[in-house]
Enzyme design. Structure first.
Site, PDB file in Angstrom:
ATOM      1  N   LYS A  80      49.572  75.323  55.832  1.00 40.52           N
ATOM      2  CA  LYS A  80      48.780  75.764  56.998  1.00 40.52           C
ATOM      3  C   LYS A  80      48.329  74.545  57.803  1.00 40.52           C
ATOM      4  CE  LYS A  80      44.244  76.716  56.523  1.00 40.52           C
ATOM      5  NZ  LYS A  80      43.310  76.032  57.427  1.00 40.52           N
ATOM      6  N   ASN A  81      47.797  73.536  57.107  1.00 43.75           N
ATOM      7  CA  ASN A  81      47.173  72.415  57.819  1.00 43.75           C
ATOM      8  C   ASN A  81      48.176  71.419  58.378  1.00 43.75           C
ATOM      9  OD1 ASN A  81      44.806  73.692  57.341  1.00 43.75           O
ATOM     10  ND2 ASN A  81      44.145  72.342  55.696  1.00 43.75           N
ATOM     11  N   CYS A 136      31.040  76.727  60.916  1.00 40.62           N
ATOM     12  CA  CYS A 136      31.456  77.862  60.082  1.00 40.62           C
ATOM     13  C   CYS A 136      30.646  77.782  58.789  1.00 40.62           C
ATOM     14  CB  CYS A 136      32.956  77.789  59.813  1.00 40.62           C
ATOM     15  SG  CYS A 136      33.402  76.425  58.747  1.00 40.62           S
ATOM     16  N   ARG A 164      30.675  71.467  61.536  1.00 36.81           N
ATOM     17  CA  ARG A 164      32.018  71.145  62.050  1.00 36.81           C
ATOM     18  C   ARG A 164      31.954  70.552  63.471  1.00 36.81           C
ATOM     19  NH1 ARG A 164      35.687  74.118  58.962  1.00 36.81           N
ATOM     20  NH2 ARG A 164      37.188  72.505  59.469  1.00 36.81           N
ATOM     21  N   ASP A 182      39.043  70.865  49.844  1.00 34.45           N
ATOM     22  CA  ASP A 182      39.548  72.243  49.899  1.00 34.45           C
ATOM     23  C   ASP A 182      39.791  72.831  48.512  1.00 34.45           C
ATOM     24  OD1 ASP A 182      41.548  71.807  52.929  1.00 34.45           O
ATOM     25  OD2 ASP A 182      39.398  71.949  52.569  1.00 34.45           O
ATOM     26  N   ARG A 242      43.860  84.055  55.753  1.00 35.94           N
ATOM     27  CA  ARG A 242      43.996  83.037  56.802  1.00 35.94           C
ATOM     28  C   ARG A 242      44.894  81.903  56.332  1.00 35.94           C
ATOM     29  NH1 ARG A 242      38.592  81.415  59.939  1.00 35.94           N
ATOM     30  NH2 ARG A 242      40.193  80.031  60.776  1.00 35.94           N
TER      31      ARG A 242
HETATM   32  C1  EPZ Z   1      40.815  69.520  58.224  1.00 39.90           C
HETATM   33  O1  EPZ Z   1      39.665  69.953  58.915  1.00 39.90           O
HETATM   34  C2  EPZ Z   1      41.327  70.747  57.497  1.00 39.90           C
HETATM   35  N1  EPZ Z   1      41.643  71.785  58.461  1.00 39.90           N
HETATM   36  C3  EPZ Z   1      40.261  71.257  56.529  1.00 39.90           C
HETATM   37  O2  EPZ Z   1      40.826  72.348  55.807  1.00 39.90           O
HETATM   38  C4  EPZ Z   1      39.921  70.133  55.537  1.00 39.90           C
HETATM   39  O3  EPZ Z   1      38.894  70.573  54.687  1.00 39.90           O
HETATM   40  C5  EPZ Z   1      39.458  68.895  56.322  1.00 39.90           C
HETATM   41  O4  EPZ Z   1      40.485  68.501  57.268  1.00 39.90           O
HETATM   42  C6  EPZ Z   1      39.181  67.710  55.390  1.00 39.90           C
HETATM   43  O5  EPZ Z   1      40.338  67.377  54.691  1.00 39.90           O
HETATM   44  C7  EPZ Z   1      42.824  71.736  59.135  1.00 39.90           C
HETATM   45  O6  EPZ Z   1      43.603  70.812  58.970  1.00 39.90           O
HETATM   46  C8  EPZ Z   1      43.105  72.855  60.100  1.00 39.90           C
HETATM   47  P1  EPZ Z   1      37.632  66.547  59.399  1.00 39.90           P
HETATM   48  P2  EPZ Z   1      38.971  68.985  60.024  1.00 39.90           P
HETATM   49  O7  EPZ Z   1      37.578  66.363  60.858  1.00 39.90           O
HETATM   50  O8  EPZ Z   1      39.989  68.202  60.738  1.00 39.90           O
HETATM   51  C9  EPZ Z   1      33.053  65.560  60.104  1.00 39.90           C
HETATM   52  C10 EPZ Z   1      40.979  74.535  54.992  1.00 39.90           C
HETATM   53  O9  EPZ Z   1      40.332  75.138  54.118  1.00 39.90           O
HETATM   54  N2  EPZ Z   1      33.418  65.433  61.520  1.00 39.90           N
HETATM   55  O10 EPZ Z   1      38.435  65.601  58.571  1.00 39.90           O
HETATM   56  O11 EPZ Z   1      38.021  69.811  60.818  1.00 39.90           O
HETATM   57  C11 EPZ Z   1      33.169  67.001  59.621  1.00 39.90           C
HETATM   58  O12 EPZ Z   1      31.995  67.729  59.917  1.00 39.90           O
HETATM   59  C12 EPZ Z   1      40.246  73.652  55.986  1.00 39.90           C
HETATM   60  O13 EPZ Z   1      42.228  74.578  55.118  1.00 39.90           O
HETATM   61  C13 EPZ Z   1      32.477  64.939  62.414  1.00 39.90           C
HETATM   62  O14 EPZ Z   1      31.358  64.615  62.041  1.00 39.90           O
HETATM   63  O15 EPZ Z   1      38.132  68.021  59.063  1.00 39.90           O
HETATM   64  C14 EPZ Z   1      33.360  66.835  58.137  1.00 39.90           C
HETATM   65  O16 EPZ Z   1      32.108  66.620  57.525  1.00 39.90           O
HETATM   66  C15 EPZ Z   1      38.734  73.667  55.791  1.00 39.90           C
HETATM   67  N3  EPZ Z   1      32.806  64.838  63.737  1.00 39.90           N
HETATM   68  C16 EPZ Z   1      34.189  65.550  58.039  1.00 39.90           C
HETATM   69  O17 EPZ Z   1      34.005  64.863  59.291  1.00 39.90           O
HETATM   70  C17 EPZ Z   1      34.060  65.186  64.187  1.00 39.90           C
HETATM   71  O18 EPZ Z   1      34.318  65.046  65.412  1.00 39.90           O
HETATM   72  C18 EPZ Z   1      35.678  65.765  57.824  1.00 39.90           C
HETATM   73  O19 EPZ Z   1      36.127  66.630  58.847  1.00 39.90           O
HETATM   74  C19 EPZ Z   1      34.998  65.674  63.261  1.00 39.90           C
HETATM   75  C20 EPZ Z   1      34.659  65.783  61.933  1.00 39.90           C
END
Ligand code: EPZ
Length: 415
Positions: free
Chosen positions: A22-23, A116, A121, A305, A396
């Protein structure tokens, strides 16, 4: 409303094939917008988030056909640059369309992605990186409006590791003027696969998977035929299914090289595995050791995850275990549902303290994707029958978790 019914304590055995990731699929679908022509994706997972992304892209003018896991996207006649509000709000990962829309057009509008269940996020890192490339943003009635004249390559040093922000910066840089150097990037496989896909379309990207990615802007991209890699989190979920039922199963097509942190933990719990000819053979007969302390970390550390599925497994291993969630601020919600099944879990800030014992079937509710998957895992081991409400959250990201587990011998139905 549909619900999943599981009669627990059935031994699992047999082999299942791991679906496409998915990701990896979602950012690669978004990346297709950067090419004014046809892109063919094989092994594209048949999951709700992929279909939502397809619906969003169709409303932009992309022609999409999807059959037998092959998706054909024709982005020749895209005119619209505003993401449909309703569809966009359904899936916060639609934010990944920002980078590709701005890579191709001078403006883009997306519904401001909300938080969420697992956390706020924020997208500050996405916005900051795109502003460095020359994009200006303003918010109007919870819609994020982005505009740019020319995208100019530059150096961007991320203040924190973000998969999505790294991907958006790459997408916006591919057709930009000059060279973009991204530092302190996320190293997750899904960043590597996106860059690999873009290079197969003629992009000039080096360093994917390291902390520094370099993108040399090109005039345009060409079409490609690409196979989505298998899903490391779905594979990890099924490792947990084997561990919690103490059974022996085989996963074909599992991305073993992307699962090191989980497999190391699996061995610490007493699991044994062999990787032979692209198949992952698991033997969980001697899974019995609690885990003193395990933190979730950015790749290649233990993935956030899989924190909830692992929590379910540890709820059945006698002794004291501790999980620390370092990535998201609110990813222990599943503990409350596991407690309805008799799990002994205490949350103290970012730590979940688990004392393993016997789980009992109960009526529980999925509240998000991976927490829902954890409840299915727990139901496999519980005494009696477990009902899981809101299975749409699980759909999903998992093509058909019930069918997969049923093929292994689980007594599981979606009703
Ligand atoms: C990706 O989300 C994945 N989703 C998530 O999988 C996964 O948990 C996550 O990466 C971490 O590996 C997809 O790829 C669609 P991040 P993403 O930006 O990109 C903070 C699943 O279950 N952050 O690496 O949104 C954020 O709040 C999903 O398949 C900021 O502060 O994750 C988090 O604490 C859930 N500011 C951390 O960084 C930003 O602008 C990591 O988030 C962006 C993120």
């Amino acid at each position: 409303m549909k619900e999943i019914r599981i009669e627990g304590r059935k031994p699992l055995e047999g082999e299942i094939k791991i679906q496409g990731s998915k990701n990896a699929a979602l950012p690669i679908m978004a990346a297709a917008l950067l090419h004014k022509g046809e892109i063919i994706l094989h092994q594209c997972p048949d999951i709700a988030d992929v279909h939502t992304m397809a619906e969003i892209m169709k409303k932009l003018g992309v022609k999409i056909q999807y059959k037998n896991h092959t998706m054909v996207l024709d982005c020749s006649h895209v005119k619209e640059t505003r993401i449909d509000f309703t569809e966009g709000r359904k899936m916060r990962s639609s934010v990944i369309l920002l980078g590709s829309l701005l890579g191709r057009f001078q403006d883009a509008c997306i519904p401001y992605p909300g938080g969420c269940v697992i956390g706020k996020r924020p997208i500050d890192l996405h916005i900051w990186a795109l502003e460095k490339l020359g994009v200006s943003f303003f918010e109007k009635e919870s819609v994020l409006v982005a505009q740019r004249k020319k995208l100019q390559g530059t150096e961007i040093v991320f203040s924190g590791s973000s998969v999505g922000a790294t991907q958006n910066a790459v997408l916006a840089s591919v057709l930009a003027e000059g060279v973009t150097r991204l530092k302190n990037c996320a190293c997750e496989p899904e960043v590597i696969w996106l860059c690999d896909f873009l290079c197969s379309c003629g992009a000039k990207i080096t360093g994917a998977g390291s902390r520094t990615i370099c993108i040399r802007g090109v005039e345009k991209l060409h079409g490609t035929e690409y196979t989505i890699p298998p899903d490391r989190i779905v594979a990890g979920t099924y490792v947990c299914a084997s561990a919690i039922t103490r059974s022996q199963i085989v996963l074909s097509n599992a991305p073993i090289e992307e699962m090191e942190a989980l497999l190391c933990l699996y061995q610490k719990m007493g699991g044994q595995y062999e990787a032979i000819g692209g198949k992952l053979s698991l033997c969980s007969r001697w899974v019995q050791y609690p885990i003193m302390r395990q933190c979730t970390e950015v790749y290649p550390g233990f993935p956030t995850d899989l924190q909830s599925p692992l929590m379910a497994v540890l709820s059945t291993i006698p002794g004291q275990s501790c999980l620390v969630e370092n990535i998201f601020e609110d990813r222990f919600r599943t503990a409350d549902q596991l407690k309805k099944m008799g799990a002994d879990i205490h949350i103290k800030g970012r730590e979940a303290w688990i004392r393993g014992g016997t789980l009992k079937g109960a009526r529980v509710e999925a509240q998000e994707l991976r927490g829902g998957a954890a409840l299915v895992i727990a139901g496999l081991a519980a005494e009696g029958v477990t009902y899981i409400e809101n299975p749409q959250y699980i759909e999903r990201g998992y093509e058909d978790i019930c069918q997969d587990l049923k093929m292994l011998g689980a007594a599981i139905e979606i009703e």
